[in-house]
Design a protein around this motif. Structure first.
Motif, short mmCIF file in Angstrom:
data_model
loop_
_atom_site.label_atom_id
_atom_site.label_comp_id
_atom_site.label_asym_id
_atom_site.label_seq_id
_atom_site.Cartn_x
_atom_site.Cartn_y
_atom_site.Cartn_z
N PRO A 4 1.05 -1.04 0.23
CA PRO A 4 -0.28 0.43 -0.11
C PRO A 4 1.20 1.26 0.24
N VAL A 5 2.15 1.40 1.21
CA VAL A 5 3.00 2.42 0.30
C VAL A 5 3.64 2.70 -0.77
N ALA A 6 3.83 1.27 -1.32
CA ALA A 6 4.23 1.34 -2.90
C ALA A 6 3.04 2.24 -3.43
N ALA A 7 2.02 1.53 -3.83
CA ALA A 7 0.96 2.54 -4.13
C ALA A 7 0.49 3.63 -4.04
N ARG A 10 8.90 -0.19 -8.61
CA ARG A 10 9.39 -0.64 -7.60
C ARG A 10 9.48 0.94 -6.41
N PRO A 11 8.65 1.26 -6.00
CA PRO A 11 8.90 2.69 -6.18
C PRO A 11 9.73 2.33 -4.19
N LEU A 12 9.29 1.51 -3.34
CA LEU A 12 10.43 1.26 -2.39
C LEU A 12 11.63 0.71 -2.64
N LEU A 13 11.97 0.48 -3.61
CA LEU A 13 13.60 -0.21 -3.80
C LEU A 13 14.82 0.32 -2.61
N GLY A 14 14.96 1.40 -1.80
CA GLY A 14 15.46 1.87 -1.01
C GLY A 14 15.18 2.53 -0.48
N TRP A 15 13.82 1.45 0.02
CA TRP A 15 13.23 2.40 1.39
C TRP A 15 13.72 0.34 3.00
N ILE A 67 9.01 2.20 5.83
CA ILE A 67 8.13 1.13 5.26
C ILE A 67 6.82 1.96 6.51
N MET A 68 7.36 1.10 7.83
CA MET A 68 6.60 1.32 8.72
C MET A 68 5.84 2.69 8.65
N GLU A 69 6.30 4.12 9.32
CA GLU A 69 6.64 5.04 9.72
C GLU A 69 5.24 5.58 8.66
N GLY A 101 -2.56 5.74 6.62
CA GLY A 101 -3.52 5.21 7.42
C GLY A 101 -3.70 3.89 6.74
N THR A 102 -2.01 3.37 6.28
CA THR A 102 -3.02 2.33 6.42
C THR A 102 -2.71 0.57 6.65
N ALA A 103 -1.27 1.64 8.25
CA ALA A 103 -1.07 0.50 9.04
C ALA A 103 -1.85 -0.19 9.40
N ASP A 104 -2.92 -0.02 9.94
CA ASP A 104 -3.45 -0.48 11.15
C ASP A 104 -4.47 -2.18 10.39
N ILE A 105 -4.61 -1.60 9.20
CA ILE A 105 -5.42 -2.68 8.22
C ILE A 105 -4.22 -3.85 7.68
N SER A 106 -3.14 -3.31 7.84
CA SER A 106 -1.88 -4.58 7.41
C SER A 106 -1.68 -4.93 8.49
#
Ligand code: ATP
Ligand code: MG
Length: 400
Positions: A190-193, A313-318, A323-325, A331-336
């Motif tokens: 979801p963070v990548a999207a 892959r937007p998170l390649l270097g994260w 990512i969690m932060e 607002g996706t962490a609580d669902i994940s």
């Protein structure tokens, strides 16, 4: 005389040149959708570097919605007053009169988008500042003021504001075209999207479940995630694909340590076909280089080789913590965080091969008849519209 309004400062898209009309249309359309249900009466005026929202809707409600719309760096609740220095000074005094207790220093920052205004910016700032000092007894502090009053002279009116809320930044959704994001139930995708949306990609989503060998929990999560993500873009489709039978066939065909990467290769093939249907030109995944065994450089390359479309892959270097932060912020962490039955754990080998090459998959995929498998998967796709107003839950999904 002072009208409440909200200023949205354009990010990288300062509207000019040939794309202006298109960008303006996108910004307006995305704002309209974000205001759905509360903002039919809100007026949206787009200038080169700022968009102004005004109308009979409480400013806080408007701000709450529009801060999620990509393409704006700053969201400023403001008041609009007629273009006259005297009126501006009075309004500034009015704004600071209701300031928080203990706010004793201030600065006025003025700028002119209308260069014909009779006072220059510095002169106007001085004029307004002197009035505030005289009437409220506050001290000027230009380096670290407790409150900053911005005065912006526009074409038709002047805007005053004391608050700057960070926006999403990036580009308006739709400005870069479309993509299909592969959405698992985890934190990363979801963070990548969201990152992809922020760069102007309108995303649709595909989620693979282990059905018939797993229950519906992961699809419910995907549904909830897409719902959350459609606060940032107009609305989205979610395709749900039951992968379990194909996973089993791969295992039976002897995938062994190649199982997970072989599944990924199937996923990108199916996703690319769905992308074709919605006019998307890329896939998006939540991979981060080296995060887990399936995300080594050679495994990513082996997956890419199976994909007819570029895999972004937007998170390649994260890092995982970054990512969690970000998942918390959007607002996706609580669902994940919710438990689910992830299809990737189904039939996962105890050790995943880390150094694969496409050649290793040719025989395996031949035994499976990969084209037939992809076709069969596409026949079982369900499509949902989680972001739609009044849309029913996942159970009410229509078949594509
Ligand atoms: P995430 O946190 O997004 O689940 P992850 O760290 O668990 O990622 P993997 O399970 O290796 O990583 O998945 C890598 C990427 O592959 C995911 O980010 C996602 O884009 C895609 N993916 C994995 N499983 C699925 C699935 N069941 N449905 C759709 N996409 C998936
Ligand atoms: Mg995962």
């Amino acid at each position: 005389m002072a009208q409440p309004c909200v200023l949205l400062k354009h990010g990288e898209v300062v509207l000019k040149g040939r794309n202006r009309g298109r960008f303006e249309e996108l910004l307006q359309r995305n704002l309209r959708t974000a205001l759905d249900g509360i903002g039919d009466a809100v007026r949206i005026r787009t200038g080169r570097s700022v968009t102004v929202l005004s109308g009979p809707v409480p400013v806080e409600q408007v701000v709450e919605r529009v801060r999620r719309v990509p393409g704006f760096n700053v969201v400023q609740p403001a008041i609009a007053v007629p273009k006259d220095a005297e009126t501006v000074a009075e309004a500034a005094v009015g704004l600071l009169r209701d300031r928080a207790p203990g706010t004793e220093s201030f600065a006025v920052r003025a700028r002119r988008r209308d260069k014909d205004f009779p006072m220059r910016s510095a002169e106007l700032a001085g004029f307004v500042g002197a009035r505030i000092q005289r009437e409220l007894g506050l001290t000027v502090d230009l380096t670290s003021p407790a409150v900053e009053v911005t005065v912006e002279v526009d074409r038709k009116e002047v805007y005053l504001s004391t608050e700057r809320i960070p926006g999403q930044g990036g580009l308006p959704v739709g400005a870069s075209g479309r993509a299909v994001a592969l959405l698992s139930g985890g934190y990363d995708s979801p963070v990548a999207a969201h990152r992809a949306m922020r760069r102007g990609l309108r995303c649709h989503f595909v989620h693979f479940t282990g059905a018939p060998y797993t229950g519906p929990s992961s699809a419910y999560k995907a549904y909830a995630l897409v719902r959350q993500l459609t606060r940032y873009q107009p609305d989205a489709r979610l395709y749900v694909v039951p992968l379990g039978t194909a996973q089993r066939s791969l295992a039976t065909a002897g995938a062994g340590r190649l199982q997970v990467v072989a599944q990924r290769r199937l996923m990108v093939r199916v996703a690319a076909e769905l992308a074709r249907r919605v006019g998307a030109r890329a896939l998006v995944t939540g991979d981060s280089l080296g995060q887990v065994a399936s995300q080594t450089l050679s495994n990513l390359a082996t997956v890419d080789e199976a994909s007819p479309l570029p895999v972004l892959r937007p998170l390649l270097g994260w890092d995982k913590t970054e990512i969690m932060e970000e998942a918390v912020r959007i607002g996706t962490a609580d669902i994940s965080r919710l438990p689910d039955e992830d299809c990737c754990r189904l039939l996962a080998p105890p050790r995943v091969a880390t150094g694969t090459t496409p050649g290793q998959f040719a025989r395996l995929e031949g035994r499976l008849d990969v084209e037939r498998t992809v076709e069969a998967l596409l026949e079982r796709v369900q499509v949902m519209r989680p972001g739609r107003e009044g849309a029913e839950g996942p159970r009410a999904a229509a078949v594509a």
